[in-house]
Design a protein around this motif. Structure first.
Motif, mmCIF file in Angstrom:
data_model
loop_
_atom_site.group_PDB
_atom_site.id
_atom_site.type_symbol
_atom_site.label_atom_id
_atom_site.label_comp_id
_atom_site.label_asym_id
_atom_site.label_seq_id
_atom_site.Cartn_x
_atom_site.Cartn_y
_atom_site.Cartn_z
ATOM 1 N N ARG A 1 1.456 -1.617 -0.367
ATOM 2 C CA ARG A 1 0.084 -0.575 -0.104
ATOM 3 C C ARG A 1 0.957 0.695 -0.133
ATOM 4 N NH1 ARG A 1 -2.387 1.200 4.734
ATOM 5 N NH2 ARG A 1 -0.635 0.004 5.797
ATOM 6 N N LYS A 2 2.335 0.876 -0.388
ATOM 7 C CA LYS A 2 3.002 2.200 0.592
ATOM 8 C C LYS A 2 4.085 1.940 -0.526
ATOM 9 C CE LYS A 2 1.460 2.457 5.093
ATOM 10 N NZ LYS A 2 2.086 3.225 6.630
ATOM 11 N N ILE B 1 2.297 7.392 -0.188
ATOM 12 C CA ILE B 1 3.864 8.021 -0.834
ATOM 13 C C ILE B 1 4.630 8.439 0.442
ATOM 14 C CG2 ILE B 1 5.321 8.696 -2.416
ATOM 15 C CD1 ILE B 1 3.058 8.108 -4.809
ATOM 16 N N LEU B 2 5.891 8.056 0.504
ATOM 17 C CA LEU B 2 7.203 9.289 1.375
ATOM 18 C C LEU B 2 7.543 9.275 0.818
ATOM 19 C CD1 LEU B 2 7.462 9.462 4.513
ATOM 20 C CD2 LEU B 2 8.930 7.059 4.333
ATOM 21 N N LEU B 3 7.951 10.579 0.687
ATOM 22 C CA LEU B 3 9.848 11.264 -0.142
ATOM 23 C C LEU B 3 10.385 11.532 1.064
ATOM 24 C CD1 LEU B 3 7.570 13.426 -1.741
ATOM 25 C CD2 LEU B 3 8.832 11.691 -3.144
ATOM 26 N N ILE B 4 11.882 10.930 0.949
ATOM 27 C CA ILE B 4 12.655 10.869 2.166
ATOM 28 C C ILE B 4 13.413 12.102 0.884
ATOM 29 C CG2 ILE B 4 14.782 10.118 2.844
ATOM 30 C CD1 ILE B 4 12.330 8.284 3.484
ATOM 31 N N THR B 5 13.312 13.721 1.546
ATOM 32 C CA THR B 5 14.068 14.651 1.128
ATOM 33 C C THR B 5 15.370 15.156 2.610
ATOM 34 O OG1 THR B 5 12.415 15.969 2.374
ATOM 35 C CG2 THR B 5 11.656 15.207 0.322
ATOM 36 N N SER C 1 -1.054 17.613 -9.794
ATOM 37 C CA SER C 1 -0.570 17.181 -8.315
ATOM 38 C C SER C 1 -0.929 17.210 -7.386
ATOM 39 C CB SER C 1 1.133 18.172 -8.827
ATOM 40 O OG SER C 1 1.273 18.989 -8.432
ATOM 41 N N ASN C 2 -1.952 17.987 -7.271
ATOM 42 C CA ASN C 2 -2.515 17.848 -5.594
ATOM 43 C C ASN C 2 -2.695 16.564 -4.909
ATOM 44 O OD1 ASN C 2 -1.533 20.291 -6.076
ATOM 45 N ND2 ASN C 2 -3.533 21.126 -5.995
ATOM 46 N N ALA D 1 -1.732 10.772 -1.317
ATOM 47 C CA ALA D 1 -1.644 10.833 0.237
ATOM 48 C C ALA D 1 -0.235 10.713 0.749
ATOM 49 C CB ALA D 1 -2.158 10.750 1.592
ATOM 50 N N ILE D 2 0.502 12.300 0.370
ATOM 51 C CA ILE D 2 1.701 12.717 0.080
ATOM 52 C C ILE D 2 2.386 12.685 1.688
ATOM 53 C CG2 ILE D 2 4.179 13.398 -0.924
ATOM 54 C CD1 ILE D 2 1.852 13.142 -3.242
#
Length: 300
Positions: free
Chosen positions: A8-9, A56-60, A96-97, A101-102
């Motif tokens: 799911r992620k 979605i998890l963005l590693i920044t 993009s909005n 779920a980001i």
């Protein structure tokens, strides 16, 4: 062992400094560099969403605020477009909005891809998850990631995407040793070497920037010492899982990638990607392709 747990992620590492694109990346994240008019990171997110992943998890890291702004609402811009009656522009910027779920977390220090993935442990929890590199994407509509999720569901463990390259290129990737399974496009991975010299590579099948990971990889990453380049390598952790398939984690399989892949992490491939997309987009190609032909003719 096969598992019914759905993926799911997705985790998208995007904390790199982008030094290959200096001076632009002094102010603009490399993941935000446009392919014609769409940032690379949007294609990556859309790839995950197209495979049915909605979290979605963005590693920044520092200097990556533009990525967060891009996936947020831009109220002043929306109001200006509404006042002009520009519905097409509104649709473009609002797309993009609402893709998924980001979420965001900072890596803190550039300790390698394996460390970036480990930063996702709390968000992911005890679930399988996908990893997609933020400057690398497949042709829109390619079923690679969806197929990887199927293999994970059928066979358990972790799954990597493998592509055939020339032996002169294997030192740019993690190279795999493997055994064929009863599925033509699936192999069992028995060993992995990060960026080997050509004469040390187990094959010319290499990992490209797509992974589906069993949550067991987190414990392995915590025990994995820095490897190539002094960084914690996800390839090293996957090697451990591949060589202990009877333990928790279920081994590692590879899906043989067929199709077009776009690596925008270096200047030459980025330029090739932009030109290919421009030549294939109907709204651009009609004017761009004749100009390009004329330009090339004048160079001859």
């Amino acid at each position: 062992m096969p598992t019914s747990a759905a993926v799911r992620k997705a985790v998208i590492p995007a904390a790199g400094l982008g030094t290959r694109f200096l001076p632009a990346t002094k102010a603009v994240p490399k993941e935000m560099l446009p392919v014609v008019d769409t940032p690379t990171i949007q294609y990556v997110v859309e790839e995950a969403v197209g495979a049915g992943i909605g979290d979605i998890l963005l590693i920044t890291g520092r200097g990556k605020e533009a990525i967060e702004d891009y996936f947020d609402s831009a109220h002043e811009l929306e109001e200006a477009l509404e006042a002009k009656g520009d519905t097409a522009g509104l649709e473009l910027i609002r797309k993009s909005n609402h893709l998924a779920a980001i979420h965001y977390i900072r890596q803190g220090a550039p300790k390698g891809l394996g460390h970036a993935v480990l930063c996702a442990a709390r968000h992911v929890g005890d679930e399988p998850f996908a990893v997609l590199l933020g400057d690398d994407f497949t042709e829109p509509g390619n079923p690679l990631l969806r197929r990887m999720l199927e293999v994970r569901e059928q066979r358990g463990g972790s799954v990597v995407a493998l592509m055939e390259v020339g032996m002169d290129q294997v030192s740019l990737y993690g190279a795999a040793a493997m055994e064929q399974t009863d599925d033509e496009d699936v192999v069992a991975v028995t060993d992995l070497i990060e960026k080997p010299a050509p004469d040390e590579a187990p094959s010319n099948r290499v990992i490209i920037g797509r992974y589906v990971c069993d949550p067991a990889i987190f414990d392995v990453l915590r025990r994995t010492p820095p490897g190539r380049g002094g960084e914690i390598q996800i390839t090293d952790a996957l090697k451990t899982l591949a060589q202990t398939p009877s333990a928790d984690g279920g081994g590692v399989h590879g899906v043989l990638f067929r199709g077009r892949r776009f690596d925008t992490g270096n200047r030459l491939e980025y330029l090739r990607t932009v030109i290919q997309f421009a030549c294939e987009r109907p709204d651009v190609a009609a004017e761009f392709v004749p100009w390009l032909r004329k330009y090339l003719d004048n160079l001859a």
